[in-house]
Design a protein around this motif. Structure first.
Motif, PDB file in Angstrom:
ATOM      1  N   LEU A 272       0.855  -1.177   0.000  1.00 37.16           N
ATOM      2  CA  LEU A 272       0.000   0.000   0.000  1.00 37.16           C
ATOM      3  C   LEU A 272       0.893   1.230   0.000  1.00 37.16           C
ATOM      4  O   LEU A 272       1.642   1.463   0.954  1.00 37.16           O
ATOM      5  N   THR A 273       0.835   2.013  -1.065  1.00 37.05           N
ATOM      6  CA  THR A 273       1.656   3.215  -1.149  1.00 37.05           C
ATOM      7  C   THR A 273       0.932   4.392  -0.515  1.00 37.05           C
ATOM      8  O   THR A 273      -0.276   4.348  -0.248  1.00 37.05           O
ATOM      9  N   THR A 275       0.253   7.205  -1.923  1.00 38.94           N
ATOM     10  CA  THR A 275      -0.744   7.700  -2.870  1.00 38.94           C
ATOM     11  C   THR A 275      -2.032   6.888  -2.774  1.00 38.94           C
ATOM     12  O   THR A 275      -3.136   7.451  -2.785  1.00 38.94           O
ATOM     13  N   GLU A 276      -1.920   5.574  -2.675  1.00 38.47           N
ATOM     14  CA  GLU A 276      -3.111   4.731  -2.580  1.00 38.47           C
ATOM     15  C   GLU A 276      -3.882   4.998  -1.290  1.00 38.47           C
ATOM     16  O   GLU A 276      -5.120   5.038  -1.291  1.00 38.47           O
ATOM     17  N   ALA A 277      -3.161   5.174  -0.176  1.00 31.80           N
ATOM     18  CA  ALA A 277      -3.832   5.437   1.097  1.00 31.80           C
ATOM     19  C   ALA A 277      -4.593   6.757   1.062  1.00 31.80           C
ATOM     20  O   ALA A 277      -5.735   6.842   1.541  1.00 31.80           O
ATOM     21  N   THR A 279      -5.715   8.239  -1.621  1.00 34.07           N
ATOM     22  CA  THR A 279      -6.820   8.091  -2.561  1.00 34.07           C
ATOM     23  C   THR A 279      -7.996   7.355  -1.921  1.00 34.07           C
ATOM     24  O   THR A 279      -9.161   7.742  -2.095  1.00 34.07           O
ATOM     25  N   LYS A 280      -7.706   6.293  -1.159  1.00 34.06           N
ATOM     26  CA  LYS A 280      -8.778   5.549  -0.498  1.00 34.06           C
ATOM     27  C   LYS A 280      -9.458   6.364   0.587  1.00 34.06           C
ATOM     28  O   LYS A 280     -10.579   6.037   1.001  1.00 34.06           O
ATOM     29  N   GLY A 324       4.014   7.830  -4.753  1.00 36.67           N
ATOM     30  CA  GLY A 324       3.592   6.588  -5.406  1.00 36.67           C
ATOM     31  C   GLY A 324       4.531   5.435  -5.182  1.00 36.67           C
ATOM     32  O   GLY A 324       4.173   4.278  -5.444  1.00 36.67           O
ATOM     33  N   SER A 327       6.105   2.939   0.339  1.00 41.74           N
ATOM     34  CA  SER A 327       5.249   1.865   0.844  1.00 41.74           C
ATOM     35  C   SER A 327       4.992   2.056   2.337  1.00 41.74           C
ATOM     36  O   SER A 327       5.934   2.235   3.117  1.00 41.74           O
TER      37      SER A 327
END
Length: 366
Positions: A272-273, A275-277, A279-280, A324, A327
């Motif tokens: 989980l990067t 950016t992903e965190a 975004t979620k 991005g 991690s």
């Protein structure tokens, strides 16, 4: 004290609160004044750079202990050692009276076989009690053949394990069917045990699991084992092992601050990067978030280490690229700071009701 003086005092206190970030309700985090602290802080502040990312990736490797051997299906398994509780099927060719002395044709190999006693002994006609525990099938076959040679001319003996019951392991935790897995003459590793018990449950951790052997715990990189992204061995299991699968509660990161949604985000089987965190969590709040102030708080592995605060400026293009690639780890806390103007508005919105009340009280007293 007149109303103007009182109002000015309240506004002064408000700006003092803004500068110190201590009197304003809610979470307000700053690491910019670390150098002004006389005592050494219990954390270190690190700006995220490509070099830092490279170092973190090298540190994230989770090698399996050298005490554990891989369950390699391409390699012939070691010979099975008979143990208490196993059932042996002993056949003497051309001598059915020995193989099946009761003459029952419907009995299956397990019910008609010889049970290995708790002390490892087994009984066979004209042979008597022999010690089978701790021996291979070949060794028991040769021993019975030698003993029968005095009553049977050139005995042809075959011995096989009809039921494997002695070597067991426990699979516990977040699997669909927790219970016992029996080891046999095939190669069984960590993954095979999980599959035999139905696989992982929906609430299971996809990242870390435990193998407990002889009172010692080994941490298994389940994410690497399942995804194949990193070279993680599938540990070979031994009798008495315990496979423990925890739930996913410890696989969460916590995203706080000026975001559309605050709360935990679960790290799945993949990485989980940052950016992903973000975004979620709905992304940064357009009105209050400071994209130049994103902090990641990471706890130390040992009590001797310092906690780490990683700092990233998302207002720069390179910051977005680094986010991005950064991690997150379980229990990390991601915090997005508010802009100075947003903090100013918050202070004013909190002081206005108090100032209004003061003016109303002053008006009543006149």
């Amino acid at each position: 004290m007149n109303k103007a003086t009182l109002g000015g005092l309240l506004i002064t206190v408000g700006f003092m609160s803004l500068s110190g970030c201590v009197a304003v309700p809610g979470l307000r985090v700053s690491v910019s004044d670390v150098e002004h602290v006389n005592a050494k802080p219990p954390y270190r502040v690190i700006e995220i750079t490509p070099e830092i990312l490279s170092n973190l990736k090298q540190q994230s490797a989770n090698p399996v202990s050298s005490d554990l051997l891989p369950a390699n299906a391409a390699v012939a398994p070691t010979e099975y050692l008979i143990g208490p509780g196993d059932v042996l099927q002993i056949i003497v060719w051309d001598h059915m009276e020995l193989t099946n002395p009761f003459g029952a044709v419907t009995r299956d190999p397990v019910s008609s076989g010889q049970l290995v006693a708790a002390d490892g002994s087994v009984f066979f006609p004209y042979v008597g009690v022999i010690q089978a525990g701790g021996k291979t099938v070949q060794q028991v076959r040769e021993q019975i053949g030698r003993s029968l040679a005095s009553v049977v001319n050139k005995p042809q003996v075959d011995v096989r394990v009809a039921a494997y019951r002695s070597a067991r392991i426990q699979v516990t935790g977040e699997v669909k069917s927790p219970g016992v897995v029996t080891l046999d003459d095939t190669t069984k590793g960590f993954l095979e045990a999980l599959n035999e018990r139905g696989g992982l449950s929906p609430t299971a951790s996809r990242r870390i699991s435990l193998l407990i052997r002889d009172g010692k715990s080994y941490e298994i990189d389940l994410a690497g084992l399942l995804s194949g992204n990193v070279p993680i061995i599938n540990p070979l299991l031994k009798a008495g092992d315990i496979v423990q699968i925890p739930d996913a509660n410890n696989d969460q990161v916590f995203v706080l601050g000026e975001l559309t949604r605050q709360g935990p985000v679960t790290i799945g089987q993949q990485q989980l990067t940052l950016t992903e965190a973000l975004t979620k969590s709905g992304g940064l709040d357009r009105l209050t978030a400071s994209d130049s102030g994103v902090l990641i708080f990471r706890r130390p592995h040992t009590p001797e280490e310092l906690s780490t605060v990683y700092v990233l400026d998302l207002s720069r293009p390179e910051g977005l690229l680094l986010a991005g690639e950064f991690s997150l780890r379980p229990r990390d806390v991601v915090y997005v700071k508010a802009t100075a103007f947003a903090q100013y508005n918050l202070v004013i919105s909190q002081l206005l009701p108090t100032i209004t009340a003061v003016y109303q009280i002053d008006a009543l007293t006149q």
